[in-house]
Design a protein around this motif. Structure first.
Motif, PDB file in Angstrom:
ATOM      1  N   GLU A  83       0.934  -0.927  -0.002  1.00 48.31           N
ATOM      2  CA  GLU A  83      -0.012   0.055  -0.114  1.00 48.31           C
ATOM      3  C   GLU A  83       0.870   1.304   0.056  1.00 48.31           C
ATOM      4  N   LEU A  84       0.732   2.256  -0.952  1.00 44.45           N
ATOM      5  CA  LEU A  84       1.669   3.362  -1.023  1.00 44.45           C
ATOM      6  C   LEU A  84       1.319   4.222  -0.104  1.00 44.45           C
ATOM      7  N   ASN A  85       0.432   4.480   0.406  1.00 44.32           N
ATOM      8  CA  ASN A  85       0.248   5.697   1.304  1.00 44.32           C
ATOM      9  C   ASN A  85       0.971   5.418   2.722  1.00 44.32           C
ATOM     10  N   GLY A  86       0.995   4.079   3.330  1.00 41.04           N
ATOM     11  CA  GLY A  86       1.610   3.862   4.355  1.00 41.04           C
ATOM     12  C   GLY A  86       3.107   2.993   4.333  1.00 41.04           C
ATOM     13  N   GLY A  87       3.159   2.292   3.036  1.00 43.63           N
ATOM     14  CA  GLY A  87       4.169   1.423   2.762  1.00 43.63           C
ATOM     15  C   GLY A  87       4.251   0.083   3.366  1.00 43.63           C
ATOM     16  N   ASN A  88       2.839  -0.463   3.928  1.00 47.04           N
ATOM     17  CA  ASN A  88       2.856  -1.669   4.339  1.00 47.04           C
ATOM     18  C   ASN A  88       2.117  -2.510   3.317  1.00 47.04           C
ATOM     19  N   PHE A  89       2.601  -3.824   3.861  1.00 49.85           N
ATOM     20  CA  PHE A  89       2.072  -5.157   3.066  1.00 49.85           C
ATOM     21  C   PHE A  89       0.731  -5.416   3.012  1.00 49.85           C
ATOM     22  N   MET A  90       0.299  -5.635   2.061  1.00 50.97           N
ATOM     23  CA  MET A  90      -1.319  -5.821   2.071  1.00 50.97           C
ATOM     24  C   MET A  90      -1.534  -7.351   2.134  1.00 50.97           C
ATOM     25  N   GLU A  91      -0.719  -8.053   2.086  1.00 53.35           N
ATOM     26  CA  GLU A  91      -0.398  -9.541   2.238  1.00 53.35           C
ATOM     27  C   GLU A  91       0.768  -9.967   2.774  1.00 53.35           C
ATOM     28  N   THR A  92       0.811 -10.953   3.787  1.00 54.26           N
ATOM     29  CA  THR A  92       2.070 -11.359   4.578  1.00 54.26           C
ATOM     30  C   THR A  92       3.276 -11.907   3.403  1.00 54.26           C
ATOM     31  N   PRO A  93       4.413 -11.230   3.286  1.00 59.08           N
ATOM     32  CA  PRO A  93       5.064 -11.627   1.984  1.00 59.08           C
ATOM     33  C   PRO A  93       5.530 -13.199   2.721  1.00 59.08           C
ATOM     34  N   PRO A  94       6.263 -14.059   1.839  1.00 56.08           N
ATOM     35  CA  PRO A  94       6.764 -15.422   2.361  1.00 56.08           C
ATOM     36  C   PRO A  94       8.065 -15.258   3.305  1.00 56.08           C
ATOM     37  N   SER A  95       8.291 -16.080   4.271  1.00 60.83           N
ATOM     38  CA  SER A  95       9.186 -15.885   4.871  1.00 60.83           C
ATOM     39  C   SER A  95      10.621 -15.761   4.073  1.00 60.83           C
ATOM     40  N   GLY A  96      11.263 -14.777   4.961  1.00 55.27           N
ATOM     41  CA  GLY A  96      12.508 -14.492   4.158  1.00 55.27           C
ATOM     42  C   GLY A  96      12.700 -13.516   3.259  1.00 55.27           C
ATOM     43  N   GLU A  97      11.365 -12.990   2.850  1.00 58.73           N
ATOM     44  CA  GLU A  97      11.473 -12.009   1.589  1.00 58.73           C
ATOM     45  C   GLU A  97      11.115 -10.828   2.137  1.00 58.73           C
ATOM     46  N   ARG A  98      10.580 -10.417   3.217  1.00 54.42           N
ATOM     47  CA  ARG A  98      10.147  -9.159   3.606  1.00 54.42           C
ATOM     48  C   ARG A  98      11.346  -7.955   3.242  1.00 54.42           C
ATOM     49  N   SER A  99      12.377  -8.251   4.181  1.00 57.60           N
ATOM     50  CA  SER A  99      13.740  -7.292   3.944  1.00 57.60           C
ATOM     51  C   SER A  99      13.954  -7.235   2.580  1.00 57.60           C
ATOM     52  N   ASP A 100      14.179  -8.028   1.796  1.00 57.70           N
ATOM     53  CA  ASP A 100      14.648  -7.863   0.364  1.00 57.70           C
ATOM     54  C   ASP A 100      13.561  -7.165  -0.439  1.00 57.70           C
ATOM     55  N   ILE A 101      12.357  -7.338  -0.330  1.00 54.34           N
ATOM     56  CA  ILE A 101      11.302  -6.658  -0.932  1.00 54.34           C
ATOM     57  C   ILE A 101      11.232  -5.187  -0.556  1.00 54.34           C
ATOM     58  N   CYS A 102      11.417  -4.863   0.699  1.00 52.99           N
ATOM     59  CA  CYS A 102      11.266  -3.519   1.238  1.00 52.99           C
ATOM     60  C   CYS A 102      12.576  -3.020   0.691  1.00 52.99           C
ATOM     61  N   SER A 103      13.810  -3.339   0.470  1.00 51.29           N
ATOM     62  CA  SER A 103      14.707  -2.745   0.114  1.00 51.29           C
ATOM     63  C   SER A 103      14.843  -2.412  -1.342  1.00 51.29           C
ATOM     64  N   ALA A 104      14.338  -3.515  -2.202  1.00 55.59           N
ATOM     65  CA  ALA A 104      13.959  -3.080  -3.706  1.00 55.59           C
ATOM     66  C   ALA A 104      13.025  -2.080  -3.863  1.00 55.59           C
ATOM     67  N   TYR A 105      11.723  -2.112  -2.940  1.00 60.30           N
ATOM     68  CA  TYR A 105      10.691  -1.112  -3.303  1.00 60.30           C
ATOM     69  C   TYR A 105      11.294   0.244  -2.718  1.00 60.30           C
ATOM     70  N   LYS A 160      14.136   1.619  -3.566  1.00 59.55           N
ATOM     71  CA  LYS A 160      14.978   2.303  -4.402  1.00 59.55           C
ATOM     72  C   LYS A 160      13.866   2.735  -5.688  1.00 59.55           C
ATOM     73  N   HIS A 161      12.605   2.540  -5.431  1.00 58.61           N
ATOM     74  CA  HIS A 161      11.829   2.845  -6.842  1.00 58.61           C
ATOM     75  C   HIS A 161      10.421   3.463  -6.103  1.00 58.61           C
ATOM     76  N   VAL A 162      10.449   3.613  -4.982  1.00 60.03           N
ATOM     77  CA  VAL A 162       9.110   4.009  -4.270  1.00 60.03           C
ATOM     78  C   VAL A 162       8.579   5.463  -4.781  1.00 60.03           C
ATOM     79  N   ILE A 163       9.387   6.487  -5.328  1.00 57.23           N
ATOM     80  CA  ILE A 163       9.234   7.816  -5.840  1.00 57.23           C
ATOM     81  C   ILE A 163       8.421   7.463  -7.294  1.00 57.23           C
TER      82      ILE A 163
END
Length: 76
Positions: free
Chosen positions: A37-59, A61-64
């Protein structure tokens, strides 16, 4: 519409979303998908185990670009 790629993560904004859904981006990877969700940066579904940090890092880089494109596509 593909907005960005970072490693195995592809960031997608659908051009047709339901009016009640908050601004969000779909992140596809491997055989899975989650949304952020773009307003708060929260996941709308629980990411698979071990993916949260990598997804957040990738996101981060491109959030703007992701937000600018979402606003441009959906005009809200």
């Amino acid at each position: 519409m593909i907005i960005a790629r970072e490693g195995k993560y592809t960031f997608i904004i659908h051009t047709r979303e339901l009016a009640y859904e908050p601004p969000h981006v779909h992140i596809k990877f491997d055989d899975d998908q989650v949304r952020i969700e773009l307003n708060g940066g929260n996941f709308m579904e629980t990411p698979p185990s071990g993916e949260r940090s990598d997804i957040c890092s990738a996101y981060a880089k491109h959030v703007i670009t992701i937000r600018q494109q979402w606003d441009s596509i959906h005009k809200r």
